[in-house]
Scaffold this active site. Sequence first.
Site, PDB file in Angstrom:
ATOM      1  N   SER A   8      14.379  10.216  29.741  1.00 14.11           N
ATOM      2  CA  SER A   8      15.525   9.809  30.552  1.00 14.11           C
ATOM      3  C   SER A   8      15.195   8.555  31.349  1.00 14.11           C
ATOM      4  O   SER A   8      14.324   8.561  32.223  1.00 14.11           O
ATOM      5  CB  SER A   8      15.915  10.935  31.512  1.00 14.11           C
ATOM      6  OG  SER A   8      16.842  10.436  32.453  1.00 14.11           O
ATOM      7  N   HIS A  33      17.510   8.582  26.505  1.00 12.45           N
ATOM      8  CA  HIS A  33      18.587   9.290  27.207  1.00 12.45           C
ATOM      9  C   HIS A  33      19.071   8.400  28.351  1.00 12.45           C
ATOM     10  O   HIS A  33      18.290   8.019  29.231  1.00 12.45           O
ATOM     11  CB  HIS A  33      18.055  10.620  27.732  1.00 12.45           C
ATOM     12  CG  HIS A  33      19.087  11.480  28.382  1.00 12.45           C
ATOM     13  ND1 HIS A  33      19.987  12.246  27.673  1.00 12.45           N
ATOM     14  CD2 HIS A  33      19.367  11.696  29.691  1.00 12.45           C
ATOM     15  CE1 HIS A  33      20.772  12.896  28.516  1.00 12.45           C
ATOM     16  NE2 HIS A  33      20.422  12.590  29.742  1.00 12.45           N
ATOM     17  N   ASP A  35      21.596   8.014  31.430  1.00 15.21           N
ATOM     18  CA  ASP A  35      22.453   8.764  32.353  1.00 15.21           C
ATOM     19  C   ASP A  35      23.450   7.831  33.037  1.00 15.21           C
ATOM     20  O   ASP A  35      23.058   6.893  33.730  1.00 15.21           O
ATOM     21  CB  ASP A  35      21.587   9.438  33.426  1.00 15.21           C
ATOM     22  CG  ASP A  35      20.819  10.621  32.867  1.00 15.21           C
ATOM     23  OD1 ASP A  35      21.455  11.506  32.268  1.00 15.21           O
ATOM     24  OD2 ASP A  35      19.585  10.649  33.028  1.00 15.21           O
ATOM     25  N   MET A  37      26.345   7.675  35.787  1.00 14.44           N
ATOM     26  CA  MET A  37      26.899   8.404  36.937  1.00 14.44           C
ATOM     27  C   MET A  37      27.839   7.488  37.712  1.00 14.44           C
ATOM     28  O   MET A  37      27.540   6.313  37.897  1.00 14.44           O
ATOM     29  CB  MET A  37      25.771   8.854  37.858  1.00 14.44           C
ATOM     30  CG  MET A  37      24.687   9.656  37.164  1.00 14.44           C
ATOM     31  SD  MET A  37      23.461  10.231  38.348  1.00 14.44           S
ATOM     32  CE  MET A  37      22.246  10.973  37.259  1.00 14.44           C
ATOM     33  N   HIS A  66      24.716  10.043  28.243  1.00 10.28           N
ATOM     34  CA  HIS A  66      25.183  11.240  28.959  1.00 10.28           C
ATOM     35  C   HIS A  66      26.141  10.787  30.062  1.00 10.28           C
ATOM     36  O   HIS A  66      25.713  10.232  31.071  1.00 10.28           O
ATOM     37  CB  HIS A  66      23.935  11.946  29.516  1.00 10.28           C
ATOM     38  CG  HIS A  66      24.205  13.121  30.398  1.00 10.28           C
ATOM     39  ND1 HIS A  66      23.236  13.702  31.179  1.00 10.28           N
ATOM     40  CD2 HIS A  66      25.336  13.856  30.628  1.00 10.28           C
ATOM     41  CE1 HIS A  66      23.737  14.724  31.847  1.00 10.28           C
ATOM     42  NE2 HIS A  66      25.014  14.835  31.543  1.00 10.28           N
ATOM     43  N   MET A  68      28.206  11.282  33.090  1.00  6.96           N
ATOM     44  CA  MET A  68      28.499  12.129  34.262  1.00  6.96           C
ATOM     45  C   MET A  68      29.527  11.385  35.096  1.00  6.96           C
ATOM     46  O   MET A  68      29.234  10.891  36.188  1.00  6.96           O
ATOM     47  CB  MET A  68      27.205  12.389  35.053  1.00  6.96           C
ATOM     48  CG  MET A  68      26.282  13.372  34.372  1.00  6.96           C
ATOM     49  SD  MET A  68      24.605  13.318  35.035  1.00  6.96           S
ATOM     50  CE  MET A  68      23.950  11.981  34.050  1.00  6.96           C
ATOM     51  N   MET A 137      22.752  21.619  30.850  1.00  3.09           N
ATOM     52  CA  MET A 137      22.079  21.122  32.058  1.00  3.09           C
ATOM     53  C   MET A 137      21.274  22.255  32.688  1.00  3.09           C
ATOM     54  O   MET A 137      21.797  23.349  32.910  1.00  3.09           O
ATOM     55  CB  MET A 137      23.106  20.624  33.086  1.00  3.09           C
ATOM     56  CG  MET A 137      23.850  19.356  32.711  1.00  3.09           C
ATOM     57  SD  MET A 137      22.799  17.952  32.355  1.00  3.09           S
ATOM     58  CE  MET A 137      21.952  17.703  33.914  1.00  3.09           C
ATOM     59  N   ASP A 173      18.475  19.347  29.550  1.00  2.87           N
ATOM     60  CA  ASP A 173      18.275  18.223  30.463  1.00  2.87           C
ATOM     61  C   ASP A 173      18.111  18.731  31.895  1.00  2.87           C
ATOM     62  O   ASP A 173      18.997  19.396  32.429  1.00  2.87           O
ATOM     63  CB  ASP A 173      19.522  17.319  30.354  1.00  2.87           C
ATOM     64  CG  ASP A 173      19.442  16.059  31.176  1.00  2.87           C
ATOM     65  OD1 ASP A 173      18.368  15.772  31.744  1.00  2.87           O
ATOM     66  OD2 ASP A 173      20.470  15.346  31.252  1.00  2.87           O
TER      67      ASP A 173
HETATM   68  C1  DX5 Z   1      20.244  14.550  35.873  1.00  2.92           C
HETATM   69  C2  DX5 Z   1      20.115  13.746  34.602  1.00  2.92           C
HETATM   70  C3  DX5 Z   1      18.826  13.906  33.910  1.00  2.92           C
HETATM   71  C4  DX5 Z   1      17.608  13.520  34.696  1.00  2.92           C
HETATM   72  C5  DX5 Z   1      16.495  14.420  34.267  1.00  2.92           C
HETATM   73  O1  DX5 Z   1      21.562  14.596  36.275  1.00  2.92           O
HETATM   74  O2  DX5 Z   1      21.135  14.088  33.699  1.00  2.92           O
HETATM   75  O3  DX5 Z   1      18.837  13.247  32.640  1.00  2.92           O
HETATM   76  O4  DX5 Z   1      17.204  12.205  34.517  1.00  2.92           O
HETATM   77  O5  DX5 Z   1      15.392  14.159  35.055  1.00  2.92           O
HETATM   78  P1  DX5 Z   1      14.230  15.197  35.259  1.00  2.92           P
HETATM   79  O6  DX5 Z   1      13.571  15.370  33.910  1.00  2.92           O
HETATM   80  O7  DX5 Z   1      13.358  14.528  36.258  1.00  2.92           O
HETATM   81  O8  DX5 Z   1      14.845  16.465  35.769  1.00  2.92           O
HETATM   82 ZN    ZN Z   2      21.031  13.372  31.585  1.00  6.94          ZN
END
Ligand code: DX5
Ligand code: ZN
Length: 216
Positions: A8, A33, A35, A37, A66, A68, A137, A173
């Site tokens: 990630s 990956h 993320d 947000m 991903h 969010m 998740m 994740d």
């Molecule tokens: C959290 C993200 C994850 C995050 C995971 O909302 O979707 O992808 O980066 O990080 P770790 O492995 O540190 O929990």
């Molecule tokens: Zn993620």
Amino acid sequence: MNIKIAPSMLSADFANLERDLKEVEKSGADFLHVDIMDGHFVPNITMGPDQVAQIRKKISIPFDVHLMISEPLKYINQFADAGADIITVHVESEGDIQACIDTIVKKGVKPGLVLSPDTPLKVLEPYLDQIKMVLIMCVYPGFGGQSYLSGCTQKIRECRKMIGSRAIDLEIDGGINFNNLKEVVDAGANVIVSGSCLFKGEIQKNMKRFRKIIEE
Ligand code: DX5
Ligand code: ZN
């Protein structure tokens, strides 16, 4: 089963992003990956499609994006054009999940659905024959470095059963580290996202350790 690893990017050093992502690539990661947000669906903000497109020019492994964000439908085309290979959408987001899947497929991208920790697996039922990935998740979405919620192991097991013989990846994740990796793989996860654990210290060494645990 062939287990894939998806580091990630959230845990990369953004001041040295190219350096870190090249390390990810060299380490033999299966996906990056990414993320996304929006500060609304989750209380944190990362980046938009323009930044993803820039990174895409430098990194050639598949991008697992991903989302969010509250209104995924509005942005799917832009993330697909930015170079996403997989786009996953939270079932808890606003709007029409079916329309999201249709839009992702139309762009030639693999569609996936994400479940936050409190969301039951049954919401997946109407979509199981259309998606290529389920993302479970194992922390509340929004931040890296949180602890794995132990109830997720049973959810992974049930989800694997629910998937049956369908060609759907089961991705997990949040909070995955050297100590719980074996447990989630044994439960049926085949795509492992990891941020804080993989990026702490040397990515290549950490990836080797991940692979070794998986092979045991
Ligand atoms: C959290 C993200 C994850 C995050 C995971 O909302 O979707 O992808 O980066 O990080 P770790 O492995 O540190 O929990
Ligand atoms: Zn993620």
